[in-house]
Scaffold this active site. Structure first.
Site, PDB file in Angstrom:
ATOM      1  N   GLU A  77      -3.270   4.894   0.600  1.00 60.52           N
ATOM      2  CA  GLU A  77      -4.628   4.630   1.072  1.00 60.52           C
ATOM      3  C   GLU A  77      -4.841   5.111   2.499  1.00 60.52           C
ATOM      4  O   GLU A  77      -5.898   5.590   2.855  1.00 60.52           O
ATOM      5  CB  GLU A  77      -4.956   3.136   0.979  1.00 60.52           C
ATOM      6  CG  GLU A  77      -4.959   2.591  -0.422  1.00 60.52           C
ATOM      7  CD  GLU A  77      -3.576   2.136  -0.877  1.00 60.52           C
ATOM      8  OE1 GLU A  77      -2.580   2.342  -0.155  1.00 60.52           O
ATOM      9  OE2 GLU A  77      -3.496   1.577  -1.971  1.00 60.52           O
ATOM     10  N   GLY A  92       0.830  -1.197   0.000  1.00 61.71           N
ATOM     11  CA  GLY A  92       0.000   0.000   0.000  1.00 61.71           C
ATOM     12  C   GLY A  92       0.863   1.245   0.000  1.00 61.71           C
ATOM     13  O   GLY A  92       2.002   1.242   0.450  1.00 61.71           O
TER      14      GLY A  92
END
Length: 97
Positions: free
Chosen positions: A56, A53
């Site tokens: 996010e 990630g």
């Protein structure tokens, strides 16, 4: 938090705005104009399938921050999405009754 909202037909449970024309969400035009990209060169490992990630997490606290700002400003809790001016006004009217 401010734009995205699903609309349902409460008799059938069908989502009425299940397309990108009727479901309003933020686009690049709604974000700040100055974006500074950074490169992270420190290896921290990948997920099971090679995914990692990046940005996010920046949006996870936004809804709570906006709801708390409304509470601090007018003293009401808006606990549903989307936090529209109409939703805030409805809560204020219900509080006065």
């Amino acid at each position: 938090v401010l734009m995205e909202q699903l609309h349902y037909d409460f008799e059938t449970g069908t989502i009425l705005n299940n397309n990108y024309i009727d479901y309003k969400m933020m686009t690049m035009a709604d974000f700040p104009k100055q974006i500074t990209p950074i490169l992270v060169e420190e290896w921290q490992g990948l997920g099971r399938y090679g995914a990692a990630g990046m940005a996010e997490g920046a949006f996870t606290g936004t809804g709570a921050a906006i709801a708390n700002a409304i509470y601090n400003a007018v003293g009401i809790r808006v606990d549903e999405q989307s936090i529209t001016p109409e939703a805030v006004l409805d809560k204020i009217v219900k509080l006065q009754k």
